[in-house]
Design a protein around this motif. Structure first.
Motif, mmCIF file in Angstrom:
data_model
loop_
_atom_site.group_PDB
_atom_site.id
_atom_site.type_symbol
_atom_site.label_atom_id
_atom_site.label_comp_id
_atom_site.label_asym_id
_atom_site.label_seq_id
_atom_site.Cartn_x
_atom_site.Cartn_y
_atom_site.Cartn_z
ATOM 1 N N THR A 35 0.782 4.952 0.624
ATOM 2 C CA THR A 35 -0.154 5.855 1.278
ATOM 3 C C THR A 35 -0.161 7.231 0.635
ATOM 4 O O THR A 35 0.709 7.572 -0.170
ATOM 5 N N SER A 85 -6.445 9.857 3.326
ATOM 6 C CA SER A 85 -5.404 8.848 3.127
ATOM 7 C C SER A 85 -5.328 7.888 4.307
ATOM 8 O O SER A 85 -5.092 6.690 4.133
ATOM 9 N N HIS A 86 -5.535 8.395 5.509
ATOM 10 C CA HIS A 86 -5.546 7.519 6.680
ATOM 11 C C HIS A 86 -6.663 6.482 6.570
ATOM 12 O O HIS A 86 -6.472 5.306 6.915
ATOM 13 N N ARG A 135 -8.039 5.303 3.830
ATOM 14 C CA ARG A 135 -7.725 4.331 2.778
ATOM 15 C C ARG A 135 -6.665 3.338 3.262
ATOM 16 O O ARG A 135 -6.733 2.144 2.943
ATOM 17 N N GLU A 136 -5.709 3.813 4.033
ATOM 18 C CA GLU A 136 -4.724 2.892 4.608
ATOM 19 C C GLU A 136 -5.406 1.925 5.581
ATOM 20 O O GLU A 136 -5.110 0.730 5.581
ATOM 21 N N ASP A 172 -0.154 12.424 5.285
ATOM 22 C CA ASP A 172 -0.797 12.679 6.574
ATOM 23 C C ASP A 172 -2.043 13.539 6.392
ATOM 24 O O ASP A 172 -2.013 14.760 6.540
ATOM 25 N N CYS A 175 0.850 -1.191 0.000
ATOM 26 C CA CYS A 175 0.000 0.000 0.000
ATOM 27 C C CYS A 175 0.881 1.236 0.000
ATOM 28 O O CYS A 175 1.682 1.444 0.923
ATOM 29 N N PRO A 180 5.145 4.861 3.006
ATOM 30 C CA PRO A 180 4.703 6.261 3.045
ATOM 31 C C PRO A 180 4.832 6.925 1.676
ATOM 32 O O PRO A 180 5.847 6.769 0.993
ATOM 33 N N ILE A 220 3.226 -1.299 4.262
ATOM 34 C CA ILE A 220 2.865 0.103 4.109
ATOM 35 C C ILE A 220 4.095 0.905 3.707
ATOM 36 O O ILE A 220 5.134 0.843 4.359
ATOM 37 N N ALA A 258 -2.773 5.294 -3.111
ATOM 38 C CA ALA A 258 -3.774 6.124 -2.447
ATOM 39 C C ALA A 258 -4.637 6.952 -3.383
ATOM 40 O O ALA A 258 -5.782 7.259 -3.062
ATOM 41 N N TYR A 308 -7.176 -0.731 3.671
ATOM 42 C CA TYR A 308 -6.210 -1.723 3.179
ATOM 43 C C TYR A 308 -5.846 -2.711 4.281
ATOM 44 O O TYR A 308 -5.872 -3.935 4.069
#
Length: 337
Positions: free
Chosen positions: A187, A194-195, A197-198, A190, A185, A218, A216, A244, A201
């Protein structure tokens, strides 16, 4: 006729009627006969007269204008949402004033303050970076609807958003159905969207018994960020990437190709948002599609309802995404868990 811009007095003189009758005719009042209205409109057209919106606002105590703040003018997601907003706003008899703070909360506040000085009747925020206290203060002063985010609540603050957790799950489900286990994933940085969607996942990987394969990396929401994140992800040899957003996915595909690999034969890629460019034949991106125009339509509908009924309870509407399968995903070589 005056040497400057024609006035309502000029129209009245040309039409041979009173100023008040011109005012009523231009507002569409039923008190004006069709014959008089035709004469007045003809006079206005001949003079090139345009009503003074500011003066009308003072007289009516209504501007019939909605302010729209857009987070990032370069992001096509927000442009497609804005298109939906403006289509619905026009149907409701309003016009729009558009500003952007460039994802800077200080500039966003300044731009909103300017909109309020123009007496806009409501605000639509197509995402934002405002602090919770600032957003709550704004929504207490003027009817406000936030699009794409629902993480900040207030008694009369309406929101319209996509179910990003479920949408990310669609991407993982699709890749797992193709036999992919090593799914990374990338991302989006911040921010609340996006949080979510993470999180979607992670939850989907766990649902498929793939928690140990969770990876993950970044990233961000630009093509440059997608390229850098994909280059890092390739070091662990994934068979698929969930990215993302679509713009970052395009950057990820470029990184894969620069590494001498082929999409989707070597690595499958799924984006998120469903922007128009992803459907071009040269791109052909598999993606989780948000109903972007619908988000805009709903935001405008909610705001008009809020303007008419300012004390009503806050509404939080969440729309569903769908997966569109194109040419950037294919079956993985079967491997054991």
């Amino acid at each position: 006729m005056t040497a400057n811009r024609p006035t309502i007095h000029d129209v009245a003189s040309r039409a041979g009627v009173s100023k008040s009758l011109v005012s009523l005719a231009l507002r569409g009042s039923p008190k004006v006969s069709e014959a008089s209205r035709a004469v007045i409109l003809q006079a206005a057209a001949e003079l090139g007269y345009r009503p003074n919106a500011a003066a009308r606002s003072l007289a009516d105590r209504r501007s019939r204008t909605i302010g729209v703040l857009i987070l990032d003018l370069h992001n096509p997601v927000f442009a497609e949402i804005l298109d939906g907003v403006q289509t619905q706003v026009r149907r409701e008899g309003f016009s729009t004033m558009l500003v952007s703070g460039g994802a800077d909360p200080v500039l966003e506040q300044a731009e909103i303050d300017t909109l309020l000085q123009f007496q806009v009747e409501g605000l639509i925020l197509i995402s934002h970076r405002l602090a919770p206290a600032a957003l709550r203060s704004i929504s207490s002063e003027v009817p406000t609807v936030v699009v794409t985010r629902d993480d900040i609540t207030a008694p009369r603050l309406d929101t319209v958003s996509n179910d990003d957790i479920a949408g990310a799950g669609l991407a993982v489900d699709h890749l797992v159905s193709l036999g992919h286990l090593q799914i990374a994933c990338l991302t989006g940085g911040d921010n609340p969207v996006s949080h979510a969607r993470e999180r979607g996942y992670r939850e989907a990987m766990a649902r498929h018994g793939l928690t140990s394969h969770t990876h993950i990396v970044p990233g961000g929401l630009t093509d440059t960020a997608g390229y850098a994140a994909a280059a890092e992800a390739l070091e662990s040899s994934p068979t698929a990437l969930f990215v993302a957003n679509d713009i970052a996915a395009l950057g990820a595909i470029a990184a894969i190709q620069d590494a001498g690999l082929i999409v989707p034969d070597d690595i499958s890629v799924v984006g998120y948002d469903g922007i128009a460019i992803g459907g071009l034949r040269s791109v052909n991106l598999t993606t989780v599609v948000q109903p972007l125009a619908e988000l805009g339509h709903l935001a405008a509908e909610h705001l008009v309802a809020r303007i008419e009924h300012p004390q009503s309870r806050a509404r939080h509407t969440r729309v569903e995404s769908r997966l569109t399968v194109r040419g950037t995903t294919t079956r993985a070589v079967p491997v054991s868990r």
